[in-house]
Design a protein around this motif. Structure first.
Motif, PDB file in Angstrom:
ATOM      1  N   SER A 211      11.447  39.294 102.271  1.00 21.31           N
ATOM      2  CA  SER A 211      12.737  39.029 101.739  1.00 21.31           C
ATOM      3  C   SER A 211      13.649  37.989 102.673  1.00 21.31           C
ATOM      4  N   THR A 213      17.374  35.253 102.332  1.00 13.80           N
ATOM      5  CA  THR A 213      18.621  34.788 101.341  1.00 13.80           C
ATOM      6  C   THR A 213      17.970  33.768 100.377  1.00 13.80           C
ATOM      7  N   HIS A 214      18.335  33.952  99.253  1.00 12.17           N
ATOM      8  CA  HIS A 214      17.972  33.258  98.133  1.00 12.17           C
ATOM      9  C   HIS A 214      18.315  31.754  98.321  1.00 12.17           C
ATOM     10  N   ARG A 217      21.492  30.066  97.394  1.00 11.32           N
ATOM     11  CA  ARG A 217      22.883  30.541  98.147  1.00 11.32           C
ATOM     12  C   ARG A 217      23.558  29.454  99.215  1.00 11.32           C
ATOM     13  N   TYR A 235      21.396  21.502  97.286  1.00 15.05           N
ATOM     14  CA  TYR A 235      20.260  22.434  97.420  1.00 15.05           C
ATOM     15  C   TYR A 235      18.839  21.809  98.008  1.00 15.05           C
ATOM     16  N   LEU A 259      12.764  26.933  97.148  1.00 19.48           N
ATOM     17  CA  LEU A 259      11.510  28.041  96.713  1.00 19.48           C
ATOM     18  C   LEU A 259      10.488  27.126  96.498  1.00 19.48           C
ATOM     19  N   LEU A 276       7.627  36.764  92.524  1.00 24.53           N
ATOM     20  CA  LEU A 276       8.941  36.583  93.158  1.00 24.53           C
ATOM     21  C   LEU A 276      10.049  37.429  92.550  1.00 24.53           C
ATOM     22  N   GLU A 278      14.009  38.475  92.393  1.00 20.41           N
ATOM     23  CA  GLU A 278      15.117  38.201  92.763  1.00 20.41           C
ATOM     24  C   GLU A 278      16.174  39.411  92.141  1.00 20.41           C
ATOM     25  N   PRO A 301      21.809  35.004  92.093  1.00 18.84           N
ATOM     26  CA  PRO A 301      21.005  35.606  93.009  1.00 18.84           C
ATOM     27  C   PRO A 301      21.158  35.508  94.680  1.00 18.84           C
ATOM     28  N   THR A 303      19.190  37.321  96.934  1.00 21.70           N
ATOM     29  CA  THR A 303      17.964  37.551  97.787  1.00 21.70           C
ATOM     30  C   THR A 303      16.979  37.246  97.088  1.00 21.70           C
ATOM     31  N   ALA A 304      15.830  36.673  97.544  1.00 16.58           N
ATOM     32  CA  ALA A 304      14.611  36.403  96.953  1.00 16.58           C
ATOM     33  C   ALA A 304      13.362  37.235  97.887  1.00 16.58           C
TER      34      ALA A 304
END
Length: 311
Positions: A211, A213-214, A217, A235, A259, A276, A278, A301, A303-304
């Motif tokens: 895991s 940080t998404h 974020r 992004y 991602l 995946l 979330e 979200p 967390t990823a």
């Protein structure tokens, strides 16, 4: 998981158990007693976005965690527990999620935890009958693992390894499973190297679950309130977040990937992406942890979690 600062309209998300390791090569120890290192001026660091290489990132991460491990464990130890496997600030628990597989099937498996911090996740794995090895670059974090012991007043029952996630000190095919809860991956300049190392030490068909940080974020301000819901950065800007002291020494680094970047890195290392995850913010969790909060967690979200299998 520890929140840092906004910088130049961009973001810095969070930190957890491990960031990359000792630049001069890995070491292995079951008994760690050397005092933690420190670096003058780290408390007055300037935040900026600029390139940062592998050795620079590794050295900064180890120093940051050696300096901050005591405060981190004091502030977040209750939430993390002594023998609980938590995937992120949302509080998703492996005992419920089963991302590593059914708990009853973990018995007898050789498991590597990358970025173990005080080895809370490894203690949970050991309680399920697995044979964990807890790896972290921070000497001080691993001293906390020894302090906690087995979480029940006894000695720790599995190995601790102080090493760089970019150069794992294990033979090929040593493990059935590898995992990391907010460890290593976001803090290295060359995550494909970490993935290649994990693939190397896993047996064919082994699972790799981690895991971080998404990536979304990174576009938002690092604030738990409504101000943290405004997009401030691109992004697609992969420029690292860096903190440096008055002398220009790098004291903290974190790296952003999209991602899509992560998927390509994993596939390139020989993994199949199975899921995946979330995690949604649960109603029971009312804590604010840095930029994570119930307000933000209900909308975006944080967390990823990547669930992968070695081909």
């Amino acid at each position: 998981m520890e929140q840092k600062h906004d910088v130049g309209g961009g973001v810095h998300p969070l930190t957890h158990s491990d960031h990359d390791g000792r630049p001069e090569g890995p070491g292995v120890s079951d008994v760690l007693t050397t005092p933690a290192t420190s670096q003058d001026g780290a408390d007055d660091a300037e935040a900026l976005r600029r390139p940062a290489g592998g050795r620079e990132s590794s050295r900064a991460s180890r120093g940051w965690w050696d300096r901050n491990a005591d405060e981190y464990q004091n502030d977040h130890g209750d939430f993390l527990g002594d023998a609980r496997f938590v995937w992120g600030p949302e509080g998703l628990d492996e005992a419920t999620a089963g991302l590593l597989g059914p708990a009853e099937q973990l018995r007898g498996l050789d498991v590597l935890e990358v970025g173990a911090g005080a080895a809370q996740c490894s203690r949970w794995l050991a309680a399920q009958g697995a044979r964990p090895v807890a790896l972290d670059l921070s000497h001080r974090q691993l001293q906390h693992a020894l302090r906690i012991g087995d979480g029940q007043g006894g000695e720790l029952g599995f190995p601790l390894v102080e090493a760089d996630a970019r150069a794992l000190p294990f033979a090929d095919g040593s493990f059935d499973l590898a995992c990391s809860a907010y460890g290593a991956v976001p803090f290295v300049a060359d995550p494909e190297r970490v993935f290649a190392e994990v693939a190397r030490v896993l047996r064919p068909g082994g699972r790799w679950v981690f895991s971080l940080t998404h990536p979304l974020r990174w576009t938002l301000a690092d604030e738990p309130g409504i101000e943290g819901l405004t997009v401030l950065a691109s992004y697609f800007d992969r420029t690292p977040y860096v903190e440096q002291d008055a002398a220009g020494r790098t004291v903290y680094v974190e790296h952003h990937r999209t991602l899509g970047d992560r998927v390509r890195e994993l596939v390139g290392a020989g993994f199949r992406l199975d899921d995946l995850v979330e995690p949604e913010w649960p109603a029971w969790n009312q804590q604010v942890w840095g930029g994570w909060s119930p307000l933000r967690g209900r909308l975006v979200p944080g967390t990823a979690i990547f669930v992968c299998t070695r081909a």
